[in-house]
Design an enzyme around this catalytic site. Structure first.
Site, PDB file in Angstrom:
ATOM      1  N   GLY A   1     -10.909  -8.964  -2.043  1.00 17.12           N
ATOM      2  CA  GLY A   1     -10.625  -9.949  -1.001  1.00 17.12           C
ATOM      3  C   GLY A   1      -9.751 -11.113  -1.403  1.00 17.12           C
ATOM      4  O   GLY A   1      -8.599 -10.946  -1.804  1.00 17.12           O
TER       5      GLY A   1
ATOM      6  N   GLY B   1     -13.421  -4.164   0.077  1.00 21.48           N
ATOM      7  CA  GLY B   1     -14.818  -3.724   0.154  1.00 21.48           C
ATOM      8  C   GLY B   1     -15.152  -2.691  -0.915  1.00 21.48           C
ATOM      9  O   GLY B   1     -16.241  -2.713  -1.496  1.00 21.48           O
TER      10      GLY B   1
ATOM     11  N   ARG C   1       0.818  -1.223   0.000  1.00 20.87           N
ATOM     12  CA  ARG C   1       0.000   0.000   0.000  1.00 20.87           C
ATOM     13  C   ARG C   1       0.848   1.267   0.000  1.00 20.87           C
ATOM     14  O   ARG C   1       0.422   2.290  -0.548  1.00 20.87           O
ATOM     15  CB  ARG C   1      -0.947  -0.018   1.201  1.00 20.87           C
TER      16      ARG C   1
ATOM     17  N   LYS D   1     -20.037 -17.916  -0.824  1.00 19.42           N
ATOM     18  CA  LYS D   1     -21.500 -17.867  -0.741  1.00 19.42           C
ATOM     19  C   LYS D   1     -22.161 -17.010  -1.812  1.00 19.42           C
ATOM     20  O   LYS D   1     -21.678 -15.939  -2.148  1.00 19.42           O
ATOM     21  CB  LYS D   1     -21.893 -17.296   0.626  1.00 19.42           C
TER      22      LYS D   1
HETATM   23  P1  AMP Z   1     -15.264 -14.969  -0.677  1.00 16.49           P
HETATM   24  O1  AMP Z   1     -14.717 -14.167   0.466  1.00 16.49           O
HETATM   25  O2  AMP Z   1     -16.735 -15.006  -0.754  1.00 16.49           O
HETATM   26  O3  AMP Z   1     -14.611 -14.610  -1.994  1.00 16.49           O
HETATM   27  O4  AMP Z   1     -14.900 -16.485  -0.363  1.00 16.49           O
HETATM   28  C1  AMP Z   1     -13.599 -16.953  -0.305  1.00 16.49           C
HETATM   29  C2  AMP Z   1     -13.599 -18.286   0.381  1.00 16.49           C
HETATM   30  O5  AMP Z   1     -14.371 -19.186  -0.356  1.00 16.49           O
HETATM   31  C3  AMP Z   1     -12.224 -18.875   0.500  1.00 16.49           C
HETATM   32  O6  AMP Z   1     -11.842 -18.853   1.846  1.00 16.49           O
HETATM   33  C4  AMP Z   1     -12.409 -20.297  -0.017  1.00 16.49           C
HETATM   34  O7  AMP Z   1     -11.812 -21.271   0.806  1.00 16.49           O
HETATM   35  C5  AMP Z   1     -13.902 -20.465  -0.010  1.00 16.49           C
HETATM   36  N1  AMP Z   1     -14.353 -21.509  -0.958  1.00 16.49           N
HETATM   37  C6  AMP Z   1     -14.090 -21.594  -2.260  1.00 16.49           C
HETATM   38  N2  AMP Z   1     -14.599 -22.721  -2.777  1.00 16.49           N
HETATM   39  C7  AMP Z   1     -15.200 -23.397  -1.775  1.00 16.49           C
HETATM   40  C8  AMP Z   1     -15.879 -24.642  -1.685  1.00 16.49           C
HETATM   41  N3  AMP Z   1     -16.049 -25.423  -2.739  1.00 16.49           N
HETATM   42  N4  AMP Z   1     -16.341 -25.010  -0.475  1.00 16.49           N
HETATM   43  C9  AMP Z   1     -16.156 -24.201   0.598  1.00 16.49           C
HETATM   44  N5  AMP Z   1     -15.532 -23.020   0.570  1.00 16.49           N
HETATM   45  C10 AMP Z   1     -15.050 -22.612  -0.604  1.00 16.49           C
END
Ligand code: AMP
Length: 395
Positions: free
Chosen positions: A353, A376, A35, A197
């Site tokens: 992220g 964010g 940064r 999610k």
């Molecule tokens: P996000 O912050 O929503 O981008 O989510 C990132 C997280 O999604 C990471 O920590 C990954 O380990 C998790 N992730 C990716 N694929 C899977 C999966 N098939 N099952 C569970 N977690 C997952």
């Protein structure tokens, strides 16, 4: 859009909001200076014009004045990176800050203490913003990481510089990169959305359907889509209450002529562990006791083909549980595909992220067109929101 390049800073004091919220170790040493490096072009431009820089930032989430969150810890690092001595002042407002700013000569740097030692910063307090504004002649916002916050130093302060406010080079580059994907991107445009999610990405998906030709959905989100269409997902992460939404997204995509690409096979495990037993399975036939943690070989090949067709690529979110070595291959394969497409002339933006962490961890940072510095802020931009820190400069 006014940037630092539209101003001559000779004999001017630039009050620059930077994002120096850097990680420190137990000895208060900076462990990742990205940064600070990212703000260097803006600072150098101003110094070379014959101006001076007053740097203001937050560090962490202090509760009042807490020495461990003092910006004094990073003063040396700033001096190393910029190559100029920096004076530190122990309060960002008040007589000491005003005196230090008044004494500042062209070519010099002043670093203010943590803005968040004052609650007024995050409250967006106008009086506090006005106090800060007295320190400089031109306000420069170069902090993309906090551009989605209407804080005193990121947004409210801009009103005190109606004719003399602008974006720093970093923030300008972030805005341009997002525009290149969302507004002016050469077709076909692809968005790859992974991560855990559907619920945390739904606003992005809805906004992006109007902007892209192809949408790859991977990671944990896959299973909500698969189950909604009648597949068996075993113990895979799945949001049952978002299944209707998933079907609605598929319907909307068809209506908007967006091709959705989902995994067809997965690397499934009998436990959420790097040491678990694994099998490659059809994504729609995962039995009880098994969960999909990465994409399988057919999926990797399919996604590669899609990526290679596209001229503009946005990537947000890993395609598997990349933190565990045995489930990182899908994410690495996608990184390789995007790197190859970029080499062939596509524009690629990685942001938000965990995908940034993955890109750095696997060494793709220099093989994509742009890696965003804001988590964010990037997500909110992709959701189609106007960020208050950006609006305040454009106003
Ligand atoms: P996000 O912050 O929503 O981008 O989510 C990132 C997280 O999604 C990471 O920590 C990954 O380990 C998790 N992730 C990716 N694929 C899977 C999966 N098939 N099952 C569970 N977690 C997952």
């Amino acid at each position: 859009m006014k940037t630092v390049n539209d101003f001559n800073f000779k004999n001017k004091k630039a009050l620059i909001r930077v994002d120096f919220n850097v990680p420190l170790n137990d000895n208060f040493e900076v462990t990742d200076a990205t940064r600070i490096q990212s703000a260097k072009p803006t600072i150098i431009k101003i110094l070379e014009d014959g101006g001076s820089c007053i740097l203001m930032s937050h560090l962490g989430r202090p509760n009042g004045v807490q020495e461990e969150f003092s910006l004094r810890h990073i003063n040396n690092k700033i001096e190393d990176i910029i190559g100029v001595e920096a004076t530190f002042v122990e309060n960002c407002v008040g007589p000491k800050a005003e005196e230090a700013a008044a004494n500042l000569k062209p070519g010099e740097i002043l670093l203010l203490e943590n803005l968040r030692f004052h609650d007024e910063e995050t409250a967006g307090d106008k009086v506090f913003a006005e106090q800060l504004s007295k320190l400089g002649d031109i306000y420069v916002n170069d902090a993309f990481g906090t551009a989605h916050r209407a804080h005193a130093s990121t947004t409210i302060i801009a009103q005190f510089f109606p004719e003399s406010k602008c974006f720093g080079n970093l923030l300008a580059q972030e805005i341009e990169s997002i525009n290149k994907v969302m507004e002016t991107g050469e077709k076909p445009v692809l968005a790859v959305l992974g991560g855990a999610k559907v619920s945390s990405k739904i606003t992005i998906i809805e906004n992006i359907l109007d902007k892209v030709d192809h949408l790859i959905i991977g990671g944990g989100m896959t299973f909500t889509f698969v189950k909604a269409q009648g597949g068996s997902v075993g113990e895979s992460i799945c949001e049952d209450d978002k299944m209707e939404l998933a079907l609605e997204i598929i319907k909307q995509a068809k209506a908007k002529n967006v091709q959705i690409h989902l995994p067809v096979d997965v690397v499934a495990a009998n436990d959420f562990s790097n040491d678990a037993e694994t099998k490659v399975m059809d994504v729609t036939q995962i039995p009880n006791g098994w969960q999909g943690l990465d994409c399988g070989p057919k999926t990797k090949a399919n996604f590669h083909e899609v990526v290679m067709q596209c001229k503009t690529i946005l990537w947000n979110g890993p395609l598997g549980v990349f933190e565990m070595e045995n489930f990182a291959n899908g994410t690495i394969a996608l990184g390789n595909s995007i790197a190859e497409a970029t080499k062939n002339g596509a524009f690629s933006l990685v942001g938000g992220g965990d995908s940034v962490a993955a890109v750095k961890q696997f060494g793709f940072e220099d093989k994509v067109s742009y890696v965003s510095t804001g988590g964010g802020a990037m997500l909110e931009s992709l959701e189609g929101k106007t960020l208050p820190g950006i609006a305040a400069i454009l106003d």
